[in-house]
Write a protein that holds these residues in place. Structure first.
Motif, PDB file in Angstrom:
ATOM      1  N   THR A 131      23.843  26.788  23.860  1.00 11.52           N
ATOM      2  CA  THR A 131      23.321  27.451  22.667  1.00 11.52           C
ATOM      3  C   THR A 131      22.223  28.407  23.081  1.00 11.52           C
ATOM      4  O   THR A 131      21.269  28.005  23.758  1.00 11.52           O
ATOM      5  CB  THR A 131      22.761  26.428  21.664  1.00 11.52           C
ATOM      6  OG1 THR A 131      23.793  25.513  21.283  1.00 11.52           O
ATOM      7  CG2 THR A 131      22.225  27.129  20.418  1.00 11.52           C
ATOM      8  N   ALA A 172      22.525  31.630  17.892  1.00  7.54           N
ATOM      9  CA  ALA A 172      21.909  30.733  16.899  1.00  7.54           C
ATOM     10  C   ALA A 172      21.187  31.514  15.805  1.00  7.54           C
ATOM     11  O   ALA A 172      20.967  31.001  14.707  1.00  7.54           O
ATOM     12  CB  ALA A 172      20.934  29.787  17.583  1.00  7.54           C
ATOM     13  N   ILE A 215      17.374  26.851  15.769  1.00 10.54           N
ATOM     14  CA  ILE A 215      18.145  26.840  17.016  1.00 10.54           C
ATOM     15  C   ILE A 215      18.445  25.409  17.463  1.00 10.54           C
ATOM     16  O   ILE A 215      19.524  25.119  17.984  1.00 10.54           O
ATOM     17  CB  ILE A 215      17.436  27.632  18.138  1.00 10.54           C
ATOM     18  CG1 ILE A 215      18.400  27.830  19.330  1.00 10.54           C
ATOM     19  CG2 ILE A 215      16.137  26.962  18.571  1.00 10.54           C
ATOM     20  CD1 ILE A 215      17.874  28.780  20.392  1.00 10.54           C
ATOM     21  N   CYS A 222      21.224  24.209  15.196  1.00 14.91           N
ATOM     22  CA  CYS A 222      22.479  24.838  15.611  1.00 14.91           C
ATOM     23  C   CYS A 222      23.055  24.137  16.837  1.00 14.91           C
ATOM     24  O   CYS A 222      24.256  23.841  16.889  1.00 14.91           O
ATOM     25  CB  CYS A 222      22.239  26.315  15.908  1.00 14.91           C
ATOM     26  SG  CYS A 222      23.703  27.207  16.494  1.00 14.91           S
TER      27      CYS A 222
END
Length: 228
Positions: free
Chosen positions: A151, A156, A165, A168
């Motif tokens: 990620t 994100a 974030i 996510c």
């Protein structure tokens, strides 16, 4: 440590991937390509701190990606009173990003600790770095196969320490925060960001920065064995 931890989320730069060493080697190549007559030791002495300051501004949405890439170079050259055109600064910025993933020194113990952790946990990356560059770093350094998900702040739509974030990353990994742990070198973005989100964290602190005694920390990656 919680015995319920199933998923570990690592930061990349300055945690697994030795950014300072790889960056220095990249600038050596780029300076030669662009005939920059400046001592690299003098440049790095100032660039490292300026780059850190710009990344903080970037996390806080105060500068854009392009402003970061240009500003950190411009400010360093200005501080050293090195006369250089804006066009050449932009060219160096482009060349540096292209060359940076070519050098892939990892922190001591990276492979050993990933080999130790992979049979026990699901491993993931959460990074504020730029997607294309970070993917090249993971692939070229040989550590990409260890991680199930990656990620970054671009996909994100937010940067650590923003809870978005972290949320996510957990959704992509399909895991609850109570079963997750963040490991990173930035006290503000990685550790406090995760803790504020309700996720456990360990501070990777090889430079022995001052940190609250309540925060779990290590100075070498293999010390993770003491917790995991």
């Amino acid at each position: 440590m919680k015995t319920t931890i199933s998923d570990l989320f690592f930061d990349l730069d300055h945690t697994l991937w030795d950014f300072e060493k790889n960056s220095a080697m990249a600038f050596e190549t780029v300076f030669q390509q662009n005939q920059i007559e400046l001592a690299l030791t003098d440049f790095h002495l100032h660039y490292s701190a300026i780059n850190t300051a710009y990344w903080k501004l970037y996390r806080e949405e105060k500068v854009t990606q392009q402003q970061l890439r240009y500003g950190r170079l411009k400010d360093t050259f200005d501080l050293l009173n090195y006369v250089i055109s804006d066009d050449l600064i932009h060219q160096i910025s482009v060349d540096y990003i292209a060359v940076l993933p070519d050098n892939n020194y990892l922190f001591d113990g990276t492979i050993a600790i990933l080999d130790y952790l992979k049979p026990k946990y699901k491993l993931h990356i959460i990074t504020n770095g730029f997607e294309e560059v970070q993917n090249h770093k993971l692939k070229n350094s040989g550590i990409q196969p260890y991680f199930q998900t990656i990620t970054n702040s671009e996909n994100a739509g937010a940067k650590k320490p923003n809870p978005i974030i972290f949320d996510c990353a957990l959704q992509v990994a399909n895991v609850d925060k109570t079963h997750s742990l963040m490991i990173g070198d930035c006290l503000e973005a990685d550790v406090q960001g995760a803790l504020s989100f309700g996720m456990d964290a360990i501070f990777f602190n090889p430079l022995q920065q001052e940190a609250p005694s309540t925060i779990k920390q290590i100075s070498h990656l293999l010390e993770l064995k003491n917790y995991l």
